[in-house]
Enzyme design. Structure first.
Site, PDB file in Angstrom:
ATOM      1  N   HIS A 182      25.239 -20.617 -60.654  1.00 40.61           N
ATOM      2  CA  HIS A 182      24.852 -20.811 -61.905  1.00 40.61           C
ATOM      3  C   HIS A 182      25.833 -21.645 -62.692  1.00 40.61           C
ATOM      4  O   HIS A 182      25.423 -22.737 -63.349  1.00 40.61           O
ATOM      5  CB  HIS A 182      24.696 -19.459 -62.574  1.00 40.61           C
ATOM      6  CG  HIS A 182      24.442 -19.742 -64.031  1.00 40.61           C
ATOM      7  ND1 HIS A 182      23.217 -20.215 -64.818  1.00 40.61           N
ATOM      8  CD2 HIS A 182      25.233 -19.392 -65.217  1.00 40.61           C
ATOM      9  CE1 HIS A 182      23.254 -20.231 -66.013  1.00 40.61           C
ATOM     10  NE2 HIS A 182      24.347 -19.697 -66.454  1.00 40.61           N
ATOM     11  N   LYS A 189      22.503 -18.179 -78.463  1.00 37.04           N
ATOM     12  CA  LYS A 189      22.172 -17.044 -77.706  1.00 37.04           C
ATOM     13  C   LYS A 189      22.122 -15.680 -78.620  1.00 37.04           C
ATOM     14  O   LYS A 189      21.565 -14.832 -78.331  1.00 37.04           O
ATOM     15  CB  LYS A 189      23.678 -16.950 -76.848  1.00 37.04           C
ATOM     16  CG  LYS A 189      23.809 -17.768 -76.043  1.00 37.04           C
ATOM     17  CD  LYS A 189      23.399 -17.571 -74.510  1.00 37.04           C
ATOM     18  CE  LYS A 189      23.862 -18.378 -73.473  1.00 37.04           C
ATOM     19  NZ  LYS A 189      23.125 -18.060 -72.258  1.00 37.04           N
TER      20      LYS A 189
END
Lengths: 417, 417
Positions: free
Chosen positions: B135, B255
């Protein structure tokens, strides 16, 4: 004092931060009593739990039990009309000519030097802004070079990140020098040990007094209704740990070992006399960041270092007004995506540096990355903090005979364990 | 089932995540009852508040009242010996041949499809790691280019940042598409509006069950004593907001509008059968990050998207084992500077991507920054999420006849408000 200044029947020293115009809230413990809410006035703490119990703080929306809580959160959650009514009532009780406290005076006014101050609020979430242009520019130059000093986003939004809430401690708490990974630019691999570049950061934080739901936005017009009050905030930083870890997701272990706050939460209302226009902002900000009125405050701030058993030296003189982004813009930005706020959240300003070299709010800037010595009165020099140094931050303002101050946030740096 | 598998007198469907080997904890509400702690077993919830009240969960260190709390925090704070004793006792009560629940069966076992699940823990602080090499490499390539994909620090320390705790919500909570500032690389200035690059992130989070004091370090040997259990974690992300804001201090509004967790906290003990050796780590890590034993877990994970009133399509198949840094290293690193932990803190893994392109744990990676279409069963395509898409994450493993699973975390993305 001039005509604007109120007088109290209580004798308040002329240089006191805690005049009848201030009335900051804190949580204190005296002798064998349980923690409770109090208001600082002169050399005393006014015991709000006792006042509430005696029926002296009644009013619409009031819940007398909140003043016996361990934290101010439940009081704050009662809402702004209650904060205003309580503040007005306390001022009334302390004003010259009022005799209602006469019967309780000995018990209700506790000498401040006899009490222990505790964390005033339970901090659910802590956000640290980065709102001083001078600080961001100074740090940017040192961490990334002059060509990348101020990121392209900086003048378009009040940059911020989430910090660690559990390690926010009250003034007087010792701080242990952290260990961690660091890597010199020319070293082949990182090494482990105590931080060699320990620093303070001079900040002012505000406390959220009104929560929001997920999906709710706070406009710049509404923002001040969500702000209960202010504290001084020392964002202790380990620069060498921070420099190695912070890319790409931001500061973590270089910051989250401790932050210190002053114990008295100064109400927004107490800062009213010190409002001033904010800095000009170019380029023009997006509509949700525009604001009306004045939301900057002219409050001188200073940082001092005291070596172990040594003399205090003021190393920085800055001002709360040295911020590019104001508190309303910070809150509007924080919630523009629907992020919910909770009563007790703490929003720190970021290091408050001015333009003069002695106004830089961190040793990193004052010593310019360790290049220049900061001289102390005892003849010693600092580039970064040494073991057993105490760092003291103070802030206060005076205008038209009205004086208010934050008191101080103090912390001693102990050797690594 | 083979010889290792326990049997219950309760009928448990063969494909159930909630076998007698799992026994995850949650907080549920049924009909007009107050919230309380329960354990998922087959198609039922075992009411722990009732069991405690009836004296069926007695033992050293036990406080029966904790199961009537709104959160599991006070139960967790009782400590690992109590967790172990309660888990053992619940297993005993449910094992074939045990008749102690017979008298309470109707009341103690509530059909799972009749209850509402609530947030199981009060999250004091939330940390998000970044522990999948694939990732971090994928995102690094897209955000910074292939030459800066993996930062120099990445293989030396488990990179992490602090996230927003107040906006962590339980599975089933609708998520509102956030608005915010974004700036296309070629645009002269940022603009404001709903995010156009809404994404999920497939993560697993663990919950801290044992606190530490400031200045205290947790070694990799001690780390698992501090871990109560695990949930699935969807770290919703607005990629366009994130890309513009995140330098230099990390993700914030991209986020903090929402993260979703699965409602059942799977105890660490339930994952024992699935322990496997971790990945080889080069270069060699510093001594405080070395560990003994196996602290990785072979647990398949998947992500599905269901369009509004549409059919579900699994778009990602990954595995908890695809992490470079393990849970013990994460905790040792988090506390090596003396940062204190609190019961209820949540530590998320970071997006768990594998090497296969269909194992990437976010749409950003699956669509490679929006370049490639992800095909859904209804013929539509996704580069990022569309309004009214539901995202469902699941995880579970089977070995030697023993099956455990996390259930699911599900959330629907509503249009911007």
């Amino acid at each position: 004092m001039d005509g604007n200044a109120l007088k109290s029947w209580l004798e308040i020293p002329g240089n006191s931060d805690f005049t009848i115009h201030n009335l900051p809230y804190g949580i204190f413990r005296s002798r064998d009593r349980t923690p409770r809410a109090g208001v600082a006035i002169g050399d005393y703490v006014l015991d709000l739990a006792l006042l509430a119990k005696e029926g002296l703080l009644k009013g619409p929306g009031m819940d007398a039990a909140v003043f016996s809580d361990r934290y101010l959160n439940n009081f704050m959650a009662l809402g702004k009309p209650v904060w205003q009514a309580v503040r007005h009532r306390i001022g009334e009780l302390l004003t010259e000519g009022n005799t209602e406290l006469k019967a309780y005076k000995e018990e209700a006014l506790v000498p401040r030097d006899s009490v222990e101050m505790l964390m005033p609020v339970h901090v659910g979430n802590y956000t640290d802004f980065y709102s001083s242009e001078e600080h961001a520019t100074n740090v940017g130059k040192m961490f990334r070079g002059p060509e990348n000093a101020l990121m392209p986003n900086w003048k378009h939004l009040p940059v911020a990140y989430h910090g660690r809430a559990s390690s926010i401690v009250v003034s007087g708490t010792d701080i242990i020098r952290p260990k961690g990974q660091t890597k010199a630019p020319d070293a082949p691999a990182p090494s482990f040990g105590p931080s060699k570049r320990m620093d303070f950061e001079l900040e002012v934080a505000f406390v959220i007094g009104k929560s929001t739901q997920m999906g709710e936005r706070i406009s710049t017009d509404e923002a001040e209704d969500h702000i209960f009050g202010f504290v001084l905030f020392n964002d202790w930083s380990a620069r060498d740990i921070q420099a190695w870890e912070y890319q790409p997701l931001g500061p973590f272990l270089g910051k989250n070992f401790a932050s210190s706050i002053s114990p008295w939460v100064v109400p927004l209302e107490a800062l009213e006399p010190f409002r001033i226009p904010g800095r000009a902002q170019y380029p023009e900000v997006l509509p949700y960041l525009k604001y009306k009125g004045h939301h900057s405050f002219d409050i001188p701030l200073e940082v001092a270092i005291t070596p172990d058993n040594g003399e205090e030296t003021v190393v920085c003189r800055s001002n709360f007004k040295n911020l590019y982004w104001n508190i309303c813009q910070q809150l509007a930005h924080h919630t523009v995506n629907g992020c919910n706020l909770e009563v007790g959240d703490m929003m720190a300003s970021g290091t408050i540096s001015g333009q003069a070299p002695d106004s830089f709010g961190s040793l990193l800037e004052l010593s310019w990355g360790g290049k220049n010595a900061v001289k102390l009165k005892d003849g010693s020099e600092r580039r970064f903090l040494e073991d057993n140094d105490s760092v003291i931050m103070r802030g206060g303002a005076e205008k038209g005979g009205i004086r208010i101050g934050f008191g101080e946030v103090r912390g001693k740096l102990l050797p690594a364990n």
